[in-house]
Design an enzyme around this catalytic site. Structure first.
Site, PDB file in Angstrom:
ATOM      1  N   CYS A  85       1.041  -1.130  -0.462  1.00 12.60           N
ATOM      2  CA  CYS A  85      -0.421  -0.533   0.084  1.00 12.60           C
ATOM      3  C   CYS A  85       0.909   1.441   0.056  1.00 12.60           C
ATOM      4  CB  CYS A  85      -1.079   0.237   1.149  1.00 12.60           C
ATOM      5  SG  CYS A  85      -2.073   1.451   1.533  1.00 12.60           S
ATOM      6  N   LEU A  86       0.926   1.645  -1.526  1.00  8.09           N
ATOM      7  CA  LEU A  86       1.941   2.940  -1.289  1.00  8.09           C
ATOM      8  C   LEU A  86       0.737   3.567  -2.578  1.00  8.09           C
ATOM      9  CD1 LEU A  86       5.468   4.504  -0.416  1.00  8.09           C
ATOM     10  CD2 LEU A  86       5.803   3.080  -2.386  1.00  8.09           C
TER      11      LEU A  86
END
Length: 183
Positions: A85-86
């Site tokens: 999750c970036l």
């Protein structure tokens, strides 16, 4: 050849030239693995991960899919799937970025500055916010348990035993071959 496929080739070559070990998954250039080492002077230092990269047909206009193969304890990485999750990869990707940016900037920054308020691993996020020393200890345990070079499927450098001799051993080996000088 279309522009995205040329760019894909160029970015992949640039990544390989940047001393990253890259292992192709098939004949195409869309799926591959990259050896990623934890940032120095971080709780991830010494860890080595195999990261799966999948480039969409529309790359570089669409972001690559990135996932850790061996386990990592991090609030923004799903422990089971390895999904990352970036924001910069998932939402704010730009064609200005390339694969080297992912491995030299984005992933190191993710490990150095986790965001527990947007977790994929709720347990890691909660532990990080509640008890930072216990979180850091668990990260180190995961590194020792799951992030050794062999866990990432990476073989040590192919060196023959001759190349690994130290200078002293090398000198004594020469003397043994040559023998002592005649008196």
């Amino acid at each position: 050849m279309s522009s995205p496929s040329k760019r894909r080739e160029m970015d992949l070559m640039k990544l390989m030239m940047s001393d990253y070990k890259v292992e192709m998954m098939n004949d195409g250039m869309q799926e591959f693995f990259v050896e990623f080492k934890g940032p120095t002077e971080s709780i991830y230092q010494g860890g080595v991960w195999k990261v799966r990269v999948e480039l969409p047909d529309a790359y570089p206009y669409k972001s690559p899919s990135i996932g850790f193969i061996n386990k990592i304890y991090h609030p923004n990485v799903d422990e089971m799937s390895g999904s990352v999750c970036l924001d910069v990869i998932n939402q704010t990707w730009s064609p200005m970025f390339d694969l080297v940016n992912v491995f030299e900037v984005f992933l190191p920054q993710l490990l150095l500055y986790p965001n527990p308020s947007d977790p994929l691993n709720g347990e890691a996020a909660a532990l990080m916010m509640r008890d930072r020393p216990a979180y850091e200890q668990k990260v180190k345990e995961y590194c020792e348990k799951y992030a050794k070079p062999e866990d990432a499927g990476i073989t040590p450098e192919d060196k023959s035993s001759d190349e690994e001799l130290s200078e002293e051993e090398d000198d004594s080996a020469d003397e043994a071959i040559l023998g002592n000088p005649d008196p």
